[in-house]
Write a protein that holds these residues in place. Structure first.
Motif, PDB file in Angstrom:
ATOM      1  N   PHE A  96       0.804  -1.389   0.003  1.00 22.01           N
ATOM      2  CA  PHE A  96       0.081  -0.051  -0.035  1.00 22.01           C
ATOM      3  C   PHE A  96       0.898   1.341   0.172  1.00 22.01           C
ATOM      4  N   GLY A 129     -10.182   2.361   1.261  1.00 17.53           N
ATOM      5  CA  GLY A 129     -11.558   1.826   1.556  1.00 17.53           C
ATOM      6  C   GLY A 129     -12.318   2.633   0.356  1.00 17.53           C
ATOM      7  N   PHE A 130     -12.501   1.705  -0.623  1.00 20.17           N
ATOM      8  CA  PHE A 130     -13.230   2.028  -1.751  1.00 20.17           C
ATOM      9  C   PHE A 130     -14.466   1.100  -1.785  1.00 20.17           C
ATOM     10  N   ILE A 160     -16.400  -2.467   2.591  1.00 21.38           N
ATOM     11  CA  ILE A 160     -16.035  -4.013   2.701  1.00 21.38           C
ATOM     12  C   ILE A 160     -14.816  -4.381   1.834  1.00 21.38           C
ATOM     13  N   TRP A 161     -14.104  -5.678   2.158  1.00 20.81           N
ATOM     14  CA  TRP A 161     -12.967  -6.126   1.517  1.00 20.81           C
ATOM     15  C   TRP A 161     -11.982  -5.092   1.682  1.00 20.81           C
ATOM     16  N   THR A 162     -12.051  -4.443   2.636  1.00 21.54           N
ATOM     17  CA  THR A 162     -10.911  -3.627   2.788  1.00 21.54           C
ATOM     18  C   THR A 162      -9.419  -4.469   3.426  1.00 21.54           C
ATOM     19  N   TYR A 354      -5.289 -17.711  -2.914  1.00 26.00           N
ATOM     20  CA  TYR A 354      -5.200 -16.238  -2.887  1.00 26.00           C
ATOM     21  C   TYR A 354      -5.071 -15.922  -4.632  1.00 26.00           C
ATOM     22  N   ALA A 357      -8.085 -14.955  -6.102  1.00 27.03           N
ATOM     23  CA  ALA A 357      -8.747 -13.572  -5.819  1.00 27.03           C
ATOM     24  C   ALA A 357      -8.099 -12.772  -6.986  1.00 27.03           C
ATOM     25  N   ILE A 360     -10.355 -10.807  -9.222  1.00 25.40           N
ATOM     26  CA  ILE A 360     -11.135  -9.722  -8.463  1.00 25.40           C
ATOM     27  C   ILE A 360     -10.580  -8.329  -8.018  1.00 25.40           C
ATOM     28  N   GLY A 362      -8.706  -5.085  -7.075  1.00 25.57           N
ATOM     29  CA  GLY A 362      -8.164  -4.127  -8.064  1.00 25.57           C
ATOM     30  C   GLY A 362      -9.057  -3.852  -9.361  1.00 25.57           C
ATOM     31  N   GLU A 366     -13.162  -8.974 -15.866  1.00 23.37           N
ATOM     32  CA  GLU A 366     -14.223  -8.939 -17.147  1.00 23.37           C
ATOM     33  C   GLU A 366     -14.293  -7.376 -17.472  1.00 23.37           C
ATOM     34  N   VAL A 367     -14.408  -6.462 -16.155  1.00 21.11           N
ATOM     35  CA  VAL A 367     -14.379  -5.206 -16.331  1.00 21.11           C
ATOM     36  C   VAL A 367     -13.235  -4.785 -17.065  1.00 21.11           C
TER      37      VAL A 367
HETATM   38  C1  LIG Z   1      -8.414 -10.258  -1.907  1.00 20.66           C
HETATM   39  C2  LIG Z   1      -9.037  -8.874  -2.242  1.00 20.66           C
HETATM   40  C3  LIG Z   1      -8.714  -7.590  -1.601  1.00 20.66           C
HETATM   41  C4  LIG Z   1      -9.258  -6.403  -1.845  1.00 20.66           C
HETATM   42  N1  LIG Z   1      -8.832  -5.385  -1.194  1.00 20.66           N
HETATM   43  C5  LIG Z   1      -9.592  -4.436  -1.422  1.00 20.66           C
HETATM   44  C6  LIG Z   1      -9.095  -3.252  -0.713  1.00 20.66           C
HETATM   45  O1  LIG Z   1      -8.215  -3.114   0.039  1.00 20.66           O
HETATM   46  N2  LIG Z   1     -10.068  -2.117  -0.638  1.00 20.66           N
HETATM   47  C7  LIG Z   1     -11.186  -1.826  -1.384  1.00 20.66           C
HETATM   48  O2  LIG Z   1     -11.876  -0.707  -1.477  1.00 20.66           O
HETATM   49  N3  LIG Z   1     -11.429  -3.141  -2.303  1.00 20.66           N
HETATM   50  C8  LIG Z   1     -10.874  -4.363  -2.141  1.00 20.66           C
HETATM   51  N4  LIG Z   1     -11.310  -5.388  -2.760  1.00 20.66           N
HETATM   52  C9  LIG Z   1     -12.615  -5.263  -3.585  1.00 20.66           C
HETATM   53  C10 LIG Z   1     -12.593  -5.143  -4.861  1.00 20.66           C
HETATM   54  O3  LIG Z   1     -11.859  -4.367  -5.486  1.00 20.66           O
HETATM   55  C11 LIG Z   1     -13.688  -5.637  -5.310  1.00 20.66           C
HETATM   56  O4  LIG Z   1     -14.360  -6.757  -4.979  1.00 20.66           O
HETATM   57  C12 LIG Z   1     -13.826  -5.567  -6.992  1.00 20.66           C
HETATM   58  O5  LIG Z   1     -13.728  -4.455  -7.447  1.00 20.66           O
HETATM   59  C13 LIG Z   1     -15.082  -6.197  -7.562  1.00 20.66           C
HETATM   60  O6  LIG Z   1     -16.288  -5.666  -6.801  1.00 20.66           O
HETATM   61  P1  LIG Z   1     -17.430  -6.678  -6.024  1.00 20.66           P
HETATM   62  O7  LIG Z   1     -16.747  -7.513  -5.298  1.00 20.66           O
HETATM   63  O8  LIG Z   1     -18.411  -5.614  -5.633  1.00 20.66           O
HETATM   64  O9  LIG Z   1     -18.188  -7.523  -7.317  1.00 20.66           O
HETATM   65  P2  LIG Z   1     -19.342  -6.963  -8.309  1.00 20.66           P
HETATM   66  O10 LIG Z   1     -19.054  -5.389  -8.982  1.00 20.66           O
HETATM   67  O11 LIG Z   1     -20.701  -7.250  -7.824  1.00 20.66           O
HETATM   68  O12 LIG Z   1     -18.730  -7.801  -9.520  1.00 20.66           O
HETATM   69  C14 LIG Z   1     -19.246  -9.281  -9.425  1.00 20.66           C
HETATM   70  C15 LIG Z   1     -18.717  -9.613 -10.970  1.00 20.66           C
HETATM   71  O13 LIG Z   1     -19.718  -9.287 -11.893  1.00 20.66           O
HETATM   72  C16 LIG Z   1     -19.313  -9.378 -13.079  1.00 20.66           C
HETATM   73  N5  LIG Z   1     -19.231  -7.742 -13.517  1.00 20.66           N
HETATM   74  C17 LIG Z   1     -19.709  -6.491 -12.764  1.00 20.66           C
HETATM   75  N6  LIG Z   1     -19.941  -5.654 -13.437  1.00 20.66           N
HETATM   76  C18 LIG Z   1     -19.485  -5.814 -14.599  1.00 20.66           C
HETATM   77  C19 LIG Z   1     -19.380  -5.123 -16.001  1.00 20.66           C
HETATM   78  N7  LIG Z   1     -19.696  -3.844 -15.956  1.00 20.66           N
HETATM   79  N8  LIG Z   1     -18.859  -5.815 -16.928  1.00 20.66           N
HETATM   80  C20 LIG Z   1     -18.612  -7.187 -16.891  1.00 20.66           C
HETATM   81  N9  LIG Z   1     -18.649  -8.071 -15.723  1.00 20.66           N
HETATM   82  C21 LIG Z   1     -19.067  -7.362 -14.880  1.00 20.66           C
HETATM   83  C22 LIG Z   1     -17.537  -9.539 -12.754  1.00 20.66           C
HETATM   84  O14 LIG Z   1     -17.396 -10.849 -13.483  1.00 20.66           O
HETATM   85  C23 LIG Z   1     -17.377  -9.295 -11.466  1.00 20.66           C
HETATM   86  O15 LIG Z   1     -16.369 -10.387 -10.896  1.00 20.66           O
HETATM   87  C24 LIG Z   1     -10.504  -6.625  -2.634  1.00 20.66           C
HETATM   88  C25 LIG Z   1     -11.075  -7.853  -3.111  1.00 20.66           C
HETATM   89  C26 LIG Z   1     -10.254  -8.915  -3.085  1.00 20.66           C
HETATM   90  C27 LIG Z   1     -10.745 -10.021  -3.468  1.00 20.66           C
END
Ligand SMILES: Cc1cc2nc3c(=O)[nH]c(=O)nc-3n(C[C@H](O)[C@H](O)[C@H](O)COP(=O)(O)OP(=O)(O)OC[C@H]3O[C@@H](n4cnc5c(N)ncnc54)[C@H](O)[C@@H]3O)c2cc1C
Length: 383
Positions: A96, A129-130, A160-162, A354, A357, A360, A362, A366-367
């Motif tokens: 970080f 915290g995003f 969440i997921w911080t 790990y 993950a 997902i 960052g 898919e996005v």
């Molecule tokens: C190990 C780990 C560490 C993390 N650390 C942090 C952190 O320190 N701080 C923080 O803020 N967040 C953190 N995150 C959260 C991470 O940034 C989010 O999980 C990620 O951005 C996806 O958001 P979501 O989980 O809400 O999934 P959603 O947005 O609900 O998406 C779920 C799935 O739907 C699909 N999807 C969604 N939208 C689209 C689209 N527009 N086009 C195509 N497919 C789509 C994709 O397959 C996606 O995987 C962490 C996650 C993990 C797994």
């Protein structure tokens, strides 16, 4: 002929290698993978961070005004690479520092001057915290809100997921300062003291058994104006800047980690299951592409350029290299990987989980593919 920058790079590389060699006995404990408990790992790694910082290595590439030793920012990536090449693991909190540090320097230099040095030495742990329960990929829909009460902001909401949330001292947090309809135009980035009244965290046990992630609850947390990062309602720009470092610098760190894990795997006595040779070739290719791409992005970021959606390519490559790499190691170390109960086997399994993950964190892969199709390849949008 070498120019000043490459001369400095060579000198630091040589001196760092010599330092690592001469301190090999003291540093032997930092050659192993992080432990299953996050807080135990971080306490252990803080000692390493303090040694690296005191000797100056992790302060190169940061400006002197913020406690660094100056020099081109690319030196930060070089030090990480040398660390992995010598068989050490990067202390987790430094991840970080590499992501949030440049963001603070760019958008809130006064905060960088106050906090960067403590984060480099391990005295302060940072988090980001995003994400929220209903706002991950669609970050513009986040609901944590910041209300100005005439003298300061009052922030309330649920993140969440911080990563490292429950062990962190400071958080770079995105909150809504505009109306809900304002989407990404109404977001602001804040610097939060995690020990403030109204901040609570709840660790999340991940599939790999580690408590690396957290839920973060904010209940009327007061934050002064000086802890706004960037412009009011300018949080989207700050988030975009940070995500470039998250996808670029993090990809560089993880390619070093993958290289080290491969070397560790080759040092184990293994049988290997049928087809492992082809998997090794695939993993090697995925790693080389990741290394080359993330290095190019690192150099662009160091030069103050904007690699933009190119960082999404690095993110996709990272996800592939981690998945293919650990699947290959699993195959090479079969059946120990799946059946043995000793600490090394447990660490392999933690890593395998790990790496699932990586597609997902960052930003979902898919996005990122959508972003590359749209902004890099310029493909037409489907109707
Ligand atoms: C190990 C780990 C560490 C993390 N650390 C942090 C952190 O320190 N701080 C923080 O803020 N967040 C953190 N995150 C959260 C991470 O940034 C989010 O999980 C990620 O951005 C996806 O958001 P979501 O989980 O809400 O999934 P959603 O947005 O609900 O998406 C779920 C799935 O739907 C699909 N999807 C969604 N939208 C689209 C689209 N527009 N086009 C195509 N497919 C789509 C994709 O397959 C996606 O995987 C962490 C996650 C993990 C797994």
């Amino acid at each position: 002929m070498m120019n000043g920058a490459s001369e400095q790079r060579e000198t630091i590389t040589e001196q760092f290698r010599a330092w690592l060699l001469s301190h090999a006995e003291d540093l032997v404990g930092f050659r192993r993978e992080p432990q299953s408990s996050l807080s135990a790992s971080i306490r252990h790694e803080q000692v390493f961070m303090s040694m690296l910082s005191e000797a100056g290595w992790t302060r190169y590439g940061w400006p002197q005004s913020a406690g660094g030793l100056g020099g081109n920012p690319e030196i930060r990536g070089l030090v990480i690479d040398e660390l992995y090449a010598a068989g050490y693991y990067l202390p987790e909190p430094l991840t970080f520092v590499g992501i949030i540090g440049p963001t603070l320097l760019h958008y809130a230099e006064h905060l960088a001057c106050e906090h960067l040095s403590s984060a480099i030495s391990g005295d302060e742990v940072w988090c980001q915290g995003f994400s929220e329960p209903d706002a991950g990929s669609d970050l513009a829909s986040l609901q944590t809100h910041a209300r100005w009460d005439g003298t300061q902001f009052q922030i309330s909401g649920h993140k969440i997921w911080t990563s490292y949330g429950h062990v962190a001292d400071r958080c770079l947090l995105l909150a809504r300062t505009g109306t809900r309809e304002s989407r990404h135009h109404g977001l602001t980035a804040f610097w939060i003291d995690m020990h403030s009244k109204g901040v609570a965290t709840k660790p999340i046990q991940c599939a790999n058994g580690r408590d690396e992630l957290s839920e973060l609850f904010l209940d009327e947390v007061t934050v002064p104006m000086r802890q706004v990062i960037g412009d009011l309602d300018g949080g989207w720009q700050v988030a975009r800047f940070l995500l470039q470092h998250e996808r670029g610098a993090y990809a560089w760190q993880r390619q070093g980690w993958l290289q080290t894990r491969f070397r560790d795997a080759l040092n184990e006595s293994f049988q290997g299951s049928t087809g492992s040779e082809l998997m090794v070739a695939d993993s090697y290719l995925a790693w080389v592409m990741l290394r080359a791409t993330s290095r190019r992005i690192l150099l662009e970021l160091a030069a103050g350029e904007d690699p933009g959606a190119q960082t999404s390519i690095a993110k996709i490559m990272l996800s592939t290299a981690e998945r293919v790499g650990l699947d290959t190691i699993r195959s090479l170390l079969w059946p120990v990987f799946e059946e043995a109960d000793h600490e090394r086997a447990q660490a392999w399994r933690r890593d395998w989980f790990y790496t699932r993950a990586a597609s997902i964190l960052g930003g979902a892969v898919e996005v990122q593919r959508d972003l590359v199709a749209d902004r890099v390849a310029g493909l037409p949008r489907s109707q």
